[in-house]
Design an enzyme around this catalytic site. Structure first.
Site, PDB file in Angstrom:
ATOM      1  N   HIS A 251     -81.385 -42.540  18.366  1.00  0.00           N
ATOM      2  CA  HIS A 251     -82.729 -42.731  17.801  1.00  0.00           C
ATOM      3  C   HIS A 251     -83.225 -44.177  17.996  1.00  0.00           C
ATOM      4  O   HIS A 251     -84.163 -44.432  18.723  1.00  0.00           O
ATOM      5  CB  HIS A 251     -82.719 -42.440  16.294  1.00  0.00           C
ATOM      6  CG  HIS A 251     -82.347 -41.057  15.899  1.00  0.00           C
ATOM      7  ND1 HIS A 251     -83.037 -39.940  16.267  1.00  0.00           N
ATOM      8  CD2 HIS A 251     -81.330 -40.608  15.107  1.00  0.00           C
ATOM      9  CE1 HIS A 251     -82.476 -38.862  15.737  1.00  0.00           C
ATOM     10  NE2 HIS A 251     -81.443 -39.237  15.023  1.00  0.00           N
TER      11      HIS A 251
HETATM   12  O1  RIB Z   1     -84.476 -40.048  11.721  1.00  0.00           O
HETATM   13  C1  RIB Z   1     -83.691 -41.016  12.352  1.00  0.00           C
HETATM   14  C2  RIB Z   1     -83.928 -42.351  11.749  1.00  0.00           C
HETATM   15  O2  RIB Z   1     -83.543 -42.334  10.375  1.00  0.00           O
HETATM   16  C3  RIB Z   1     -83.079 -43.454  12.393  1.00  0.00           C
HETATM   17  O3  RIB Z   1     -83.767 -44.668  12.349  1.00  0.00           O
HETATM   18  C4  RIB Z   1     -81.878 -43.508  11.515  1.00  0.00           C
HETATM   19  O4  RIB Z   1     -81.240 -44.792  11.542  1.00  0.00           O
HETATM   20  C5  RIB Z   1     -82.486 -43.267  10.160  1.00  0.00           C
HETATM   21  O5  RIB Z   1     -83.034 -44.493   9.708  1.00  0.00           O
END
Ligand code: RIB
Ligand code: CA
Length: 321
Positions: A251
């Site tokens: 992500h």
């Molecule tokens: O949905 C994924 C996000 O939520 C990423 O940034 C993970 O680190 C959490 O913060």
């Protein structure tokens, strides 16, 4: 050279993003600010220090602690995904001699809050500083509410968050960073500075597998690679058991990857709104990614496709170097 500020709820994938950014000579990381999200902000700051402690950096970015709770919603965390400490439990790992395997770097924490650090640096670098929030948008929104005239000089916001055409990861409707503070996200999307989004639609295209990590470790087994292997273990088990995914989604590193290699991504312009009132749809990002003509002037560029293998190769060439 791009001058950036990373705002993070440093959990497992955030740590990969921080390493990636700090190892990239094309990025000048002016500051890293923390915010409650994956875990409470005080733990996020400890995790940032642990991550920095693995890097043998000659020069450290300014680090500043941010908001403990969302603008109005109660705090929700995702410790079940990232481990109780937010780094897969490695904060308690011990070396054979009984010392901590991953100690916190004894680096100074700014006495200035994250919100004031953000506005101070935008003021110092008007139309140049790029904000890279990879957690809930609480700090960014507060900076906008406190100092709107200054914050209009932000060059761009490149954020990880949102979801459009697949299920969310907190509810079926919403992605965690937006869900955790939808009021803050609404402030940011309505504010009017250029936004580039990395929603789940694109981050789910890039999975870091155990096999890939082991293969990279065989290339060069550095302390950083060992940190990557240890910190990602619990998160990978979670995704395997809960989603049948043999690894973890990249992500937050994708937000850094976009800054470095934008040509790896396909992007569409869209008018994006955030649902803040729906009982069932809180935190949903609403936007038509397929409109021939946007219903209203776009307020965001949304990354919808990425060359996953080129990205992963670039990530490891940078982090393992
Ligand atoms: O949905 C994924 C996000 O939520 C990423 O940034 C993970 O680190 C959490 O913060
Ligand atoms: Ca994050």
């Amino acid at each position: 050279m791009k001058r950036i500020l990373i705002d993070t709820d440093i959990g497992v994938d955030d740590a990969l993003a921080v390493l990636f950014a700090l190892k990239s000579p094309e990025l000048l990381v002016e500051a890293i600010t923390t915010v409650s999200g994956n875990v409470h902000v005080e733990q996020c700051t400890r995790n940032l220090r642990i991550t920095l402690g693995c890097m043998n950096l000659e020069e450290l970015p300014l680090i500043s602690q941010g908001e403990e709770a969302p603008l109005t919603m109660p705090l929700v965390t995702s410790a079940h995904v990232h481990g109780s400490d937010g780094l897969g439990g490695i904060s308690g790992d011990l070396a054979p001699d009984g010392t901590r395997l991953y100690p916190e770097l004894e680096c100074p924490l700014s006495p200035i809050s994250a919100v004031d650090t953000i506005t101070d640096l935008v003021n110092r670098y008007p139309d140049e500083l790029i904000l890279v929030p990879v957690g809930p948008l609480t700090n960014i929104a507060k900076a906008m509410l406190n100092s709107p005239a200054v914050m209009r000089r932000v060059r761009e916001i490149v954020l990880m968050g949102g979801v459009f055409e697949i299920y969310g990861n907190v509810t079926t409707q919403a992605e965690f960073n937006i869900y955790a503070d939808p009021q803050a996200a609404q402030v940011v999307f309505n504010f009017g500075v250029p936004i580039t989004m990395m929603p789940l639609d694109v981050t789910h295209q890039v999975v870091l597998t155990r096999e890939r990590l082991d293969a990279e470790a065989n290339r060069r087994n550095t302390r950083l690679i060992q940190f990557l292997r240890d910190s990602t273990q619990a998160c990978m088990v979670y995704h395997q058991e809960r989603e049948g995914v043999k690894g973890l989604y990249m992500h937050d590193p994708l937000a850094i990857g976009y800054l470095l290699q934008p040509d790896y991504f396909d992007v569409v312009d869209a008018y994006v709104q955030v649902e803040t009132l729906g009982d069932l749809t809180q935190g949903r990002t609403v936007g038509n990614l397929r409109a021939q003509r946007a219903s209203r002037a776009p307020n965001a560029r949304v990354c919808v496709e990425v060359d996953a293998e080129r990205f992963l190769r670039f990530f490891f060439d940078c982090v393992v170097s």
